[in-house]
Design a protein around this motif. Structure first.
Motif, PDB file in Angstrom:
ATOM      1  N   SER A  35     -27.357  37.862  18.964  1.00 21.59           N
ATOM      2  CA  SER A  35     -27.840  37.025  17.791  1.00 21.59           C
ATOM      3  C   SER A  35     -26.351  36.393  17.531  1.00 21.59           C
ATOM      4  O   SER A  35     -26.225  35.171  17.099  1.00 21.59           O
ATOM      5  CB  SER A  35     -28.159  38.058  16.815  1.00 21.59           C
ATOM      6  OG  SER A  35     -29.557  38.494  16.870  1.00 21.59           O
ATOM      7  N   TYR A  36     -25.222  37.244  17.772  1.00 20.04           N
ATOM      8  CA  TYR A  36     -23.844  36.802  17.273  1.00 20.04           C
ATOM      9  C   TYR A  36     -23.643  35.433  18.231  1.00 20.04           C
ATOM     10  O   TYR A  36     -23.025  34.355  17.750  1.00 20.04           O
ATOM     11  CB  TYR A  36     -22.853  37.706  17.397  1.00 20.04           C
ATOM     12  CG  TYR A  36     -22.833  38.844  16.228  1.00 20.04           C
ATOM     13  CD1 TYR A  36     -22.257  38.342  14.971  1.00 20.04           C
ATOM     14  CD2 TYR A  36     -23.477  40.059  16.406  1.00 20.04           C
ATOM     15  CE1 TYR A  36     -22.519  39.323  13.946  1.00 20.04           C
ATOM     16  CE2 TYR A  36     -23.560  40.849  15.296  1.00 20.04           C
ATOM     17  CZ  TYR A  36     -22.965  40.528  14.158  1.00 20.04           C
ATOM     18  OH  TYR A  36     -23.040  41.253  13.100  1.00 20.04           O
ATOM     19  N   LEU A  74     -27.139  36.896   9.079  1.00 23.82           N
ATOM     20  CA  LEU A  74     -28.191  37.092  10.221  1.00 23.82           C
ATOM     21  C   LEU A  74     -29.199  37.991   9.699  1.00 23.82           C
ATOM     22  O   LEU A  74     -30.617  37.999  10.104  1.00 23.82           O
ATOM     23  CB  LEU A  74     -27.431  38.074  11.314  1.00 23.82           C
ATOM     24  CG  LEU A  74     -26.664  37.162  12.150  1.00 23.82           C
ATOM     25  CD1 LEU A  74     -25.803  38.106  13.100  1.00 23.82           C
ATOM     26  CD2 LEU A  74     -27.247  36.185  12.979  1.00 23.82           C
ATOM     27  N   LYS A 105     -12.708  37.791  13.310  1.00 22.74           N
ATOM     28  CA  LYS A 105     -12.811  38.923  14.064  1.00 22.74           C
ATOM     29  C   LYS A 105     -12.106  40.370  13.565  1.00 22.74           C
ATOM     30  O   LYS A 105     -11.125  40.082  13.167  1.00 22.74           O
ATOM     31  CB  LYS A 105     -12.973  38.794  15.464  1.00 22.74           C
ATOM     32  CG  LYS A 105     -13.899  37.903  16.247  1.00 22.74           C
ATOM     33  CD  LYS A 105     -13.625  37.845  17.683  1.00 22.74           C
ATOM     34  CE  LYS A 105     -14.788  36.865  18.040  1.00 22.74           C
ATOM     35  NZ  LYS A 105     -14.783  36.664  19.682  1.00 22.74           N
ATOM     36  N   MET A 143     -17.653  39.888  15.423  1.00 25.17           N
ATOM     37  CA  MET A 143     -17.376  39.034  14.588  1.00 25.17           C
ATOM     38  C   MET A 143     -17.595  39.607  13.310  1.00 25.17           C
ATOM     39  O   MET A 143     -18.768  40.403  13.192  1.00 25.17           O
ATOM     40  CB  MET A 143     -18.463  38.076  14.854  1.00 25.17           C
ATOM     41  CG  MET A 143     -18.656  36.796  14.025  1.00 25.17           C
ATOM     42  SD  MET A 143     -20.128  35.667  14.455  1.00 25.17           S
ATOM     43  CE  MET A 143     -19.573  35.447  16.333  1.00 25.17           C
ATOM     44  N   THR A 176     -29.098  41.772  14.548  1.00 25.89           N
ATOM     45  CA  THR A 176     -27.543  41.904  14.526  1.00 25.89           C
ATOM     46  C   THR A 176     -27.187  42.413  15.986  1.00 25.89           C
ATOM     47  O   THR A 176     -26.076  42.801  16.260  1.00 25.89           O
ATOM     48  CB  THR A 176     -27.050  42.738  13.658  1.00 25.89           C
ATOM     49  OG1 THR A 176     -27.693  44.051  13.670  1.00 25.89           O
ATOM     50  CG2 THR A 176     -27.224  42.572  11.955  1.00 25.89           C
ATOM     51  N   LYS A 231     -22.606  31.373  17.100  1.00 22.51           N
ATOM     52  CA  LYS A 231     -21.709  30.663  17.762  1.00 22.51           C
ATOM     53  C   LYS A 231     -21.937  29.381  18.178  1.00 22.51           C
ATOM     54  O   LYS A 231     -21.482  28.308  17.808  1.00 22.51           O
ATOM     55  CB  LYS A 231     -20.832  31.500  18.589  1.00 22.51           C
ATOM     56  CG  LYS A 231     -19.608  30.870  18.888  1.00 22.51           C
ATOM     57  CD  LYS A 231     -18.750  31.703  20.135  1.00 22.51           C
ATOM     58  CE  LYS A 231     -17.466  30.963  20.344  1.00 22.51           C
ATOM     59  NZ  LYS A 231     -16.859  31.743  21.438  1.00 22.51           N
ATOM     60  N   ALA A 278     -20.826  37.282   8.711  1.00 19.54           N
ATOM     61  CA  ALA A 278     -21.667  37.097   9.599  1.00 19.54           C
ATOM     62  C   ALA A 278     -23.123  37.993   9.616  1.00 19.54           C
ATOM     63  O   ALA A 278     -24.158  37.554   9.795  1.00 19.54           O
ATOM     64  CB  ALA A 278     -21.406  37.236  11.184  1.00 19.54           C
TER      65      ALA A 278
END
Length: 263
Positions: free
Chosen positions: A95-96, A84, A136, A146, A91, A100, A80
Motif C-alpha cells: 500500500s505504501y 491509507l 521517513k 514512511m 497499511t 508512492k 501516510a
C-alpha cells in the motif's frame, strides 16, 4: 479528518483521470466547444481515479482549515497511515509503494485546460501537484518506514480550492466503491443531479464525460451490470430506450440518474 470528504467540482464534472488498471499512455482529450481539456501521460502513465484519492484527501484537509478560519498554504503535510486508513487501502508495504507510485503520476501527468481557476485561465501545462516529499523515520529494528507525506499543490488546484472554494461534499463511502466506473459515475451524478429529480444524458455524451476508451456496446454492458449491483450510494441509474424500437443501437440509449430516497 472528519467523515465529510470534499472534491473539486471541475474534477468531478470532466474526464481528467484514467479509469484503466494498466498504465494509460494515450492522452485524454475533451472539447465540448465550451471547455477544452488535454491530459498527457508521464513516464508511469496518466494519473488514475485511484490516484485522485490523494487530491480528495488534501482538498478535504484544506477545506477543514478554511472552515476554521485558517487559510492554508499550497504545501500540506499529512500522516501516510491516516490517508491509507481513510481511503480504505490497508497499511501493508504494498500500500505504501502504491501511494508512492500515485504521487509520481500526479506530479508527472500534464494537464492543459481552458477551465479557469479563481478567474484565471492556466495557459501553461501543469501537474496536479508541483512537488511531493516522503518523510521517513527509523524503527527500532533499523528499517526506515514512511511516516508523513508532504504535497505542494499546483497553483491551479490551490486557487480552485482556497480562492474560489470550488468544492462539493462527497460521501465517505466513495472510497468503498470498488469499480473505477462506479466512482466516475458517482462523481458525475453528484455534480450534475443536485436538487433535480432526475438527470438524463445520452450514452454517447456520457461516454465523453466519463473519458472512457470503451466501445458504446461494452460501456452499455458495464452500466447494466452497475444497475444490477445498485451500487451508486445515494443514487439510482436506469437505461432507457425510445419506445417502439426492439433492437436499440447504443447511441440511442438514454441514461437516467435519480436520488435513491426520492424515487
Amino acid at each position: 479528518m472528519g467523515q465529510t470528504l470534499r472534491g473539486d467540482r471541475a474534477l468531478m464534472e470532466f474526464p481528467f483521470f484514467s479509469l484503466a488498471k494498466r498504465p494509460r499512455h494515450t492522452p485524454i482529450t475533451y472539447d465540448d466547444g465550451r471547455v477544452m481539456i488535454r491530459v498527457s501521460p508521464g513516464e508511469r502513465g496518466i494519473a488514475t481515479i485511484w490516484d485522485k484519492d490523494i487530491l480528495i484527501y488534501v482538498t478535504s484537509l484544506m477545506n477543514e482549515q478554511l472552515e476554521r478560519g485558517i487559510e492554508p498554504g499550497r504545501t500540506i503535510q499529512f500522516a501516510a497511515v491516516d490517508f491509507l486508513r481513510v481511503a480504505g487501502r490497508g497499511t501493508s508495504g504494498k500500500s505504501y509503494e502504491q501511494l508512492k507510485d500515485a504521487l509520481f503520476r500526479l506530479r508527472s501527468t500534464t494537464i492543459t485546460t481552458s477551465i479557469a481557476s479563481a478567474g484565471e485561465e492556466e495557459e501553461r501545462g501543469f501537474g496536479w501537484i508541483e512537488a511531493w516529499r516522503i518523510v521517513k523515520r527509523m524503527r527500532k529494528d533499523g528499517n526506515r518506514v514512511m511516516e508523513a507525506i508532504e504535497v505542494t499543490l499546483s497553483d491551479w488546484m490551490y486557487r480552485a480550492i482556497v480562492k474560489e472554494r470550488r468544492v462539493l461534499a462527497m460521501d465517505s463511502k466513495y472510497f468503498e466503491l470498488t469499480m473505477a466506473m462506479e466512482r466516475r459515475l458517482y462523481e458525475l451524478v453528484r455534480k450534475h443531479l443536485g436538487n433535480q429529480q432526475t438527470w438524463m444524458i445520452s450514452l454517447p455524451r456520457l461516454a465523453e464525460k466519463i473519458g472512457t476508451q470503451m466501445e458504446l456496446k461494452k460501456l452499455k454492458a458495464e452500466l447494466v451490470e452497475i444497475c444490477r449491483r445498485d451500487s451508486l450510494i445515494h443514487y439510482q441509474m436506469n437505461l432507457e430506450a425510445p419506445p417502439g424500437i426492439v433492437r436499440v443501437p447504443p447511441r440511442r440509449v438514454q441514461v437516467v440518474f435519480s436520488h435513491r430516497d426520492r424515487v
